[in-house]
Design an enzyme around this catalytic site. Sequence first.
Site, short mmCIF file in Angstrom:
data_model
loop_
_atom_site.label_atom_id
_atom_site.label_comp_id
_atom_site.label_asym_id
_atom_site.label_seq_id
_atom_site.Cartn_x
_atom_site.Cartn_y
_atom_site.Cartn_z
N GLU A 137 42.15 15.80 -30.71
CA GLU A 137 43.41 15.10 -30.42
C GLU A 137 43.73 15.11 -28.93
O GLU A 137 44.23 14.13 -28.38
CB GLU A 137 44.54 15.72 -31.25
CG GLU A 137 44.33 15.44 -32.75
CD GLU A 137 45.32 16.17 -33.64
OE1 GLU A 137 45.26 17.42 -33.69
OE2 GLU A 137 46.17 15.50 -34.26
N GLU A 157 41.80 18.99 -40.44
CA GLU A 157 43.06 19.66 -40.77
C GLU A 157 43.37 19.70 -42.26
O GLU A 157 43.97 20.65 -42.75
CB GLU A 157 44.23 19.00 -40.04
CG GLU A 157 44.33 19.34 -38.56
CD GLU A 157 43.56 18.40 -37.67
OE1 GLU A 157 42.65 17.70 -38.19
OE2 GLU A 157 43.84 18.34 -36.47
#
Length: 743
Positions: A137, A157
């Site tokens: 990210e 995640e």
Amino acid sequence: MRILQFESSETKAKQSHHSTMAGNRGHTLMEVGRDGVAIITIVNPPVNSLSFDVLRSLKESFDEAVRRDDVKAIVVTGAKGKFSGGFDISAFGGLQEAKERPKPGWISVEIITDTIEAARKPSVAAIDGLALGGGLEVAMACNARLSTPTAQLGLPELQLGIIPGFGGTQRLPRLVGLTKALEIILASKPVKGKEAFSLGLVDGLASPNDLVNNACKLALDILGHRRPWTASLYKTDKLEPLGEAREILKFARAQARKRAPNLHHPLVCIDVIEAGIAAGPRTGLWKEAEAFEVLLRSDACKSLVHVFFAQRGTSKVPGVTDRGLVPRQVTKVAILGGGLMGSGIATALILGNYPVVLKEVNEKFLDAGINRIKANLQSRVKKGKMTKENFEKAMSLVKGVLDYESFRDVDMVIEAVIENVSLKQQIFADLEKYCPPHCILASNTSTIDLNLIGEKIKSQDRIVGAHFFSPAHVMPLLEIVRTKQTSPQVIVDVLNISKKIKKTPVVVGNCTGFAVNRMFFPYTQAGLLLVERGADVYQIDRVITKFGMPMGPFRLADLVGFGVAIATGMQFIQNFPDRTYKSMLIPLLQEDKRAGETTRKGFYLYDDKRKASPDPELKNYVEKARSISGVSVDPKLTKLQEKDIIEMIFFPVVNEACRVLDEGIAVKAADLDISAIMGMGFPPYRGGIIFWADSLGSKYIYSRLEKWSELYGEFFKPCAYLAARAVKGIPLSASVEQVKSRM
Ligand SMILES: C[C@H](O)CC(=O)SCCNC(=O)CCNC(=O)[C@H](O)C(C)(C)COP(=O)(O)OP(=O)(O)OC[C@H]1O[C@@H](n2cnc3c(N)ncnc32)[C@H](O)[C@@H]1OP(=O)(O)O
């Protein structure tokens, strides 16, 4: 090519070391080269995870780079060949307990979006090793990315019960398109650098040696408008039109519901992605931040984070792995028996690159064994998991033999013959004679006491259990069984092998059934007890599957086959007579040639495609078994609620797990959580058997078992370990020392 030239004095003057507080939770380093590119390096071994300290320091480095007149452009990279393994998972606990709670959006909006992506100087991520979760990210917020061809990039995640929380739900679809982004996020499956390049996730590839230099060059090219200056968050060219996007999302929702009906967070993730597509990425970012906060506190997240650390903890064995022992090199392994287990074990070892000698008693069995290995590997080729070339290479690692001649230079032997004590004793005596004196002597027995197997030989310190689960080349668990004499060196060696063949090891003590089968036994037993007293076979299986097990106790018994079920049942009756429920239901079925799936009849009927359907005839066998046991139908048990069925099946499993801990068979509760998940298929989002039990409380479990033992007998009687913890109201995972300290 850009050469980094730092004069020592200048380097010193221009090097910033951003680190907050004295605690060693990582930092970033900034170096500014003569070309005006600031290289910001994430430093937080072992995987450069993004702790709060790293994130603060990253922001400070960026702010400084933007402020400084001598900096023209920025490159972000990670120390020691790893970009970043993502947000620091060990910080989740503090967040869940609100010990450290940054203000909403602090990371994803303030740092990632408004500091990194909005910087007035262009930034490039230089990715080697891995960029996972928060790591990717950060990279996606840079204006471009370069990676090595083998680097792993992904957003895993969901595996932790959360969603990407640093803008991943918004930026990934904009970089690679919705379909591919959903695939990467929902399957938590990373892509390699090479594929990332073809998808547009990275803008170029470079070798590890050229990576940072090329990234600097790219950053300067962006500054000079020779390459585009892109903010991923506002890209739209890869996004599907809204109507099409909605269809894709609808399909993804249906798939997610089907794949994991008990999990909520994949659906939340899809909603957040949709919000960004429909209402704009900034709205999506805030929605993501809100959802992340909520999911972080969910039971699924707490359970999955526990599993993450528990899985990494199984190879840390007190008194064994803390002695500084170095694993010895194992260059050749022999396997005795080419049946289903032996050939599966051989396949697992070959896949780990170990040369294998497979011994059978005659040509016919040997051929069958080798053919099984071949079929196991061929199915990998079919699934695209192995190339034809690697298949040939793998097959060349196996050598079939009929005698012990080739055993003279093996470093380990794994015996995988039928469960017959005297046969195994004879084999171990032969092994002691033919194998070199350092050779590890392992048995794959699933129930027989290792002391009995090795009774007739001297080399007690070399005997160890290597209990694989069927199919051995697929199932992820390896139970490593030690006797009182097994040497720590041998355990360290086998732990190392398990790592090489990609199995999760659990080191357990020696007893009938070890850890997994001991816990598994009451699972079927509880089912039989309930059915004899009026509960419905198919309802039990349905409820247990809905709870999250791959199959209920009866469907599982059919799969395993009644021959094996009866043989292991006998072992348990002999060793734990007080608490074994003696039902004749399975023997009665077996007597009528209904031995499970292989005979197409067991508790279920099976069609050509092995699809199971209920059998109306079953009730006749149940009635017969009931009359032999002398029990009568209890009206309460004919209308059990789902919750009652779950508890009556699993609390006896918890009870047995407590005994396993009490006897020191398992060294820590978390090992049993992993054993239950990987050996029994217990749902990981419930954290494992003891973790789940602790979420209900030792007192509650004790009181339920106590009541059932009054009504239905010894099978349910809570053990002393459970009783001690219930009295004090402490968790089952508490160690003996913790219990004592509460006294
Ligand atoms: C807001 C964000 O969107 C949220 C997130 O980023 S959540 C985090 C997302 N990242 C992940 O899920 C990656 C998790 N890590 C992994 O998959 C693997 O550890 C890996 C592929 C990075 C490395 O694998 P491997 O080389 O086999 O080493 P492995 O034993 O797993 O890990 C090495 C050590 O790093 C630790 N570690 C790995 N990733 C970590 C992380 N993200 N945070 C904290 N510790 C981590 C492990 O606990 C282990 O510690 P130990 O040595 O004390 O047991």
